[in-house]
Design an enzyme around this catalytic site. Structure first.
Site, short mmCIF file in Angstrom:
data_model
loop_
_atom_site.label_atom_id
_atom_site.label_comp_id
_atom_site.label_asym_id
_atom_site.label_seq_id
_atom_site.Cartn_x
_atom_site.Cartn_y
_atom_site.Cartn_z
N LYS A 297 9.60 5.07 8.42
CA LYS A 297 8.59 4.05 8.11
C LYS A 297 8.76 2.85 9.05
O LYS A 297 9.89 2.47 9.38
CB LYS A 297 8.79 3.60 6.65
CG LYS A 297 7.70 2.65 6.14
CD LYS A 297 7.97 2.25 4.69
CE LYS A 297 6.84 1.40 4.13
NZ LYS A 297 7.08 1.00 2.73
N SER B 257 3.05 1.87 -0.23
CA SER B 257 2.82 1.53 1.16
C SER B 257 3.38 2.55 2.15
O SER B 257 2.96 2.57 3.30
CB SER B 257 3.45 0.17 1.44
OG SER B 257 4.86 0.25 1.31
N SER C 151 6.36 2.05 -3.70
CA SER C 151 5.90 2.39 -2.36
C SER C 151 6.45 3.70 -1.80
O SER C 151 5.96 4.19 -0.78
CB SER C 151 6.22 1.26 -1.38
OG SER C 151 5.21 0.27 -1.46
#
Lengths: 488, 488
Positions: free
Chosen positions: A77, A157, A181
């Site tokens: 990420k 996210s 997330s």
């Protein structure tokens, strides 16, 4: 057609061990899929470095001295700072930021021999549950509804990491979880996602959203893979004063062990009005599976649950507004030409930040300001303490809690609600875990009527991730979840 | 007496902690280093960087608290204080607000008329310093130096117990001395390692305290006295004229000796303090505090008392000797060396007094004249002690000793070697002196006749002549005795 990229980490480890294929071949398979994928899952690729690392991995395998993740291609990420590799956190303001340091978690992965394919797309500064706040366009969920082909949200996210794992662009990925997330996109994309206990993994080098809630965690195709990754990234880090000096047990051993005699709690407050019937049904099915495996199912109560979301949306923006103050156009951020200091701040931040980030800065600044601090921030903190205590009390009666991960299946990107409060409701089942600092895992466990993934969430007491793996493996086994496949 | 106004003064002192590294990062803190050469990624607030508390600075704060007779708090917290400025990279300063490390304490000062007053300490807390903005290098640009960013400061807040400029200066001198004895702050006001903001208000005796004005930017004791005197006059004039004093922050202008408005109450900033989520509460063990207490050095008041009672030094001499820790240390090392030369026979107060006279007299004027410091002068305590020893042993007279002292500045070796090299040792051999006396008397036949005729005041003349003949080296007592004998 199944490629090497379709393998799980555990399968690839075996293949590499027996020389069925090389790390270079494995990387090649992933790289090909990555670069041709249409999911917008990656913001930056680092395939050249990965190539070198793969060659080194092959040497290690050849010597018979492989490290824990030798030659395993992962996606990271874009919230993790990676040395020499652009790290944007999904924001325009960090569009050109190349960190001169490596986050502790990614450093541990590198040292274990993992290969990094690239940095995955995410909601800007991890603020979002649908990936639409990314400054670089949303990720597209590999899954589609049965009834229409409109692109679906991967959740957020960590949407890029979830989509990359689901679409077999990589073998596993790293996400961060502040209010869901990791777990929510894992549920939306039909993969496993684990949010460790607060303090289990170092936060050093991760672009923070809300420092008291953030945790890094694995996003994988299987529960076993999550255990393999968590073992590598866990541990006390003297550079993070909030990381915990607790032992890291061998998590992978939990896979396949029995839950006979365990007590599993179903918190009644999680049976929300907005919960889709098919989600309720899945929840019941999950409870049945665990009962059949020998566990006892009991109802528990967590009375403060309704206050979790409001508390979360005070603590999160408060900390975020503070953490984002450093992005001022003065140092490493994108700087906009300006007349004078105030103008520099205003222009850099106006152009650099998206709407959701600005909204949270405003809310956060408001709840911390004189005259509002007691009414909002302090009250939210008290609520948080209450929520944690209720969980700890519940864990005196049960070993684990079982809940759905998300109230509904994934929705179309074009249907993402414009009203932020409706959007925030997506986090309703996951934020409590962050507020209480607990570990939780989402396992893909079934499909909606539209044939899109749904997840079940298991929640454990602090530092009892082992229990999560054991019970999650049981659910995984029973669910026989139909993993995503390319359309023929 | 309605026009009698009494001034009330409180201080906020910022003392830079003596430490090898910064409060939350491990880079050095050397003063005067090249700009931006002592900056870590933490200090420059790079994304994902986390503060780690420097435990040495914590001990320095504990030490200081104990030296100020203050309560050390077993639990204290770090908070973020927000404001935007380019030399504050994170957009917040990490400070202690609600729960400082040190609570209430006190320090005694002596006023000019000898009255002892106890001044209350409200609190002491740890915080980071900001960097430096340099505006005068370029007409259109501001340069930022982050070397100082993150350096540890102790903010010491007094109660409003001071009444005027003299007391305030006496307090600051005493505080500075105490910090220097403790080794927790070098007290250098010119380099900014000790800075004070002054709060001044006026009220009529027996009535509540008046509106206070804060004066900033006063960087010497003289300016502080000036600022206080000016502020008292300004506020008195307003109050006598029936006008209110505005609550505001004022800047001291060293050019004019006046203060002027910096910002008023409406412009006061909202710092949005909240607990820093990156730093858990600081918990101290009582046993650790006791350890620090046990290792505390002797403080000026105690040292003064000891010098006076043990050696009978005058209050004036003792005050001078303890005024700087280096002076006291020099004096005590000199005594130590004398003790060694005496085979550790206890020093008499006469000997200690002679040593004090040498340190306060010739040695201090030597420092003043040469500009040397105690650490750089070649006149070490050992050499001075050896010189004093020669006097006490009557190897040289006090007069010769002064010449030897002057030579210690430029010549190497022990004082005895200098004396021997120059042949300056006192002559105590009776036969030699008798020969000198006879020689003088033989030359001075007329004067001898006059003396014998009853002009007894000529005795002193003969002594002088004999001393001259011995080049000042003859022992005066023996000369006296021989003269008396030979003149019959």
């Amino acid at each position: 057609m199944a490629t090497l990229a379709h393998k799980t980490i555990a399968e690839a480890r075996e293949g590499l061990r027996y020389g069925a294929f090389s790390a270079r071949e494995l990387l090649e398979a992933c790289a090909t899929r990555c670069t041709t994928s249409q999911h917008n899952a990656f913001l930056t690729f680092c395939l050249e470095e990965a190539q070198k690392a793969a060659e080194e991995a092959d040497r290690h395998w050849k010597k018979g001295a492989p490290r824990g993740l030798e030659g395993i291609p992962l996606a990271i990420k874009d919230a993790f700072c990676t040395k020499g590799i652009r790290t944007t956190a999904g924001s325009r303001i960090l569009e050109k930021f190349i960190p001169p340091y490596e986050s502790t978690v990614t450093q541990k992965l590198r040292e274990a021999g993992a290969l990094f394919l690239g940095k995955t797309n995410m909601d800007e500064f991890a603020m979002g549950s649908s990936n639409i706040t990314s400054a670089f366009g949303p990720v597209v969920n590999p899954w589609k509804k049965a009834s229409c082909s409109a692109p679906l949200t991967p959740g957020g996210s960590s949407g890029g990491s979830a989509a990359a794992v689901a679409a077999h662009l990589c073998l596993g990925a790293m996400g961060t979880d502040t209010g869901g997330s990791i777990r929510q996109p894992a549920a939306f994309c039909g993969i496993t996602g684990l949010k460790p206990t607060y303090g289990r993994c170092s936060r050093w080098g991760i672009v923070p959203l809300a420092s008291s809630l953030d945790q890094a965690g694995p996003m994988t195709k299987t529960v076993r893979d999550a255990a393999i990754l968590l073992e590598v990234i866990s541990g006390y880090d003297p550079k993070d004063s909030t990381s915990a000096a607790v032992e890291v047990p061998p998590f992978e051993k939990e896979i396949g062990a029995s839950v006979q005699g365990w007590r599993i709690g179903l918190p009644k407050e999680y049976a929300l009005e907005g919960l889709a019937q098919e989600v309720r049904d899945l929840w019941e099915r999950g409870a049945c599976w665990l009962r059949e495996a020998g566990a006892e199912i009991v109802e528990v109560t967590l009375p403060s649950t309704p206050y979790a979301l409001p508390a979360y949306y005070i603590v999160n923006p408060a900390e975020a507004s503070s953490n984002l103050a450093r992005f001022d156009g003065v140092r490493y951020t994108t700087r906009v030409a300006a007349e004078g200091l105030l103008d520099l701040y205003e222009k850099s931040r106006t152009e650099g930040f998206g709407a959701e980030v600005k909204r949270r800065i405003l809310i956060g600044t408001y709840v911390l300001s004189a005259g509002h601090y007691e009414a909002y921030y302090l009250k939210a903190r008290k609520t948080q303490a209450l929520i944690r205590q209720e969980f700890l009390d519940a864990f005196k009666q049960v070993d684990l809690l079982l809940t759905p991960t998300v109230p509904t299946g994934p929705f179309a990107l074009e249907e993402v609600p414009h009203d932020p409060v409706t959007m925030y409701l997506n986090d309703v089942l996951t934020v409590t875990v962050n507020l209480a600092g607990l570990p939780a895992i989402s396992v893909p466990a079934g499909l909606t009527a539209e044939e899109t993934p749904l997840g079940l969430q298991l929640i454990a007491p602090p530092f009892q991730e082992g229990r999560l793996f054991r019970a999650a493996a049981v659910l995984e086994d029973c669910a026989q979840f139909p993993y995503w496949k390319e359309e023929a | 007496m309605k026009d009698v106004w009494e001034s009330v003064i409180g201080l906020e002192v910022h003392a830079q902690v003596i430490a090898q590294t910064k409060l939350f990062s491990s880079v050095p803190t050397t003063f005067g280093a090249k700009p931006n050469t002592q900056v870590s990624f933490v200090d420059a607030a790079f994304p994902g960087m986390l503060p780690v508390l420097n435990r040495f600075c914590v001990d320095q704060a504990i030490k200081t608290g104990l030296g100020l007779n203050a309560q050390i708090m077993l639990v204290s917290t770090f908070e973020r204080k927000h404001y935007f400025y380019p030399d504050l990279p994170a957009g917040y300063q990490i400070s202690q607000y609600q729960h400082p490390i040190v609570g209430e304490g006190w320090m005694e000062i002596e006023t000019e008329i000898g009255e002892v007053r106890r001044i209350g300490i409200e609190r002491l807390h740890l915080e980071q310093d900001a960097g430096k903005s340099v505006h005068d290098l370029d007409p259109h640009k501001t340069y930022i130096d982050l070397n100082r960013a993150g350096v540890a400061l102790m903010e010491i807040v007094t109660k409003p117990d001071l009444r005027n400029a003299e007391e305030t200066v006496a307090f600051l001198k005493k505080l500075r001395r105490t910090l220097r004895y403790l080794g927790t702050c070098d007290g250098n006001m010119e380099e900014g390692s000790l800075r004070a903001d002054v709060n001044i208000s006026l009220h009529q005796p027996g009535t509540p305290l008046g509106t206070r004005v804060e004066v900033k930017n006063v960087n010497s004791l003289r300016f502080i006295a000036q600022a206080i005197t000016f502020e008292i006059a300004r506020q008195t004039a307003l109050l006598v004229a029936g006008q209110p004093v505005e609550m505001e922050t004022r800047l001291f202008d060293a050019q004019t000796g006046e203060t002027r408005t910096m910002r008023n109450k409406e412009e006061a900033q909202d710092y949005r303090y909240f607990p820093d989520p990156d730093l858990p509460p600081l918990r101290l063990e009582a046993a650790h505090i006791a350890q620090v207490q046990a290792a505390l050095p002797e403080l000026p008041d105690a040292k003064k008392k000891r010098l006076r009672t043990t050696f009978g030094l005058s209050a004036y001499d003792a005050d001078l000797l303890i005024s700087e820790p280096e002076f006291a240390a020099y004096y005590e090392e000199t005594l130590e060396a004398l003790l060694k030369g005496n085979n550790h026979r206890e020093l008499t107060s006469h000997e200690a007094k002679i040593a004090a006279n040498w340190v306060l007299g010739d040695f201090f004027s030597h420092l003043n004249r040469t500009g040397l410091s105690i650490s750089s002068t070649p006149i070490t305590p050992t050499r001075l002690a050896k010189l004093i020893h020669l006097i006490l042993q009557e190897t040289i007279s006090g007069k010769i000793a002064k010449d030897v002292f002057a030579l210690l500045e430029t010549e190497e070796g022990d004082p005895m070697e200098i004396v021997t090299r120059r042949g300056w040792a006192q002559v105590t051999d009776i036969a030699t002196i008798e020969a000198l006396v006879l020689e003088v008397l033989a030359k001075e036949t007329a004067q001898v006749a006059a003396y014998k005729a009853g002009k007894e005041q000529l005795f002193g003349y003969f002594v002088g002549q004999v001393m001259k003949a011995s080049h000042g080296r003859a022992n005066p007592q023996i000369v006296n005795a021989q003269l008396k004998k030979l003149l019959g």
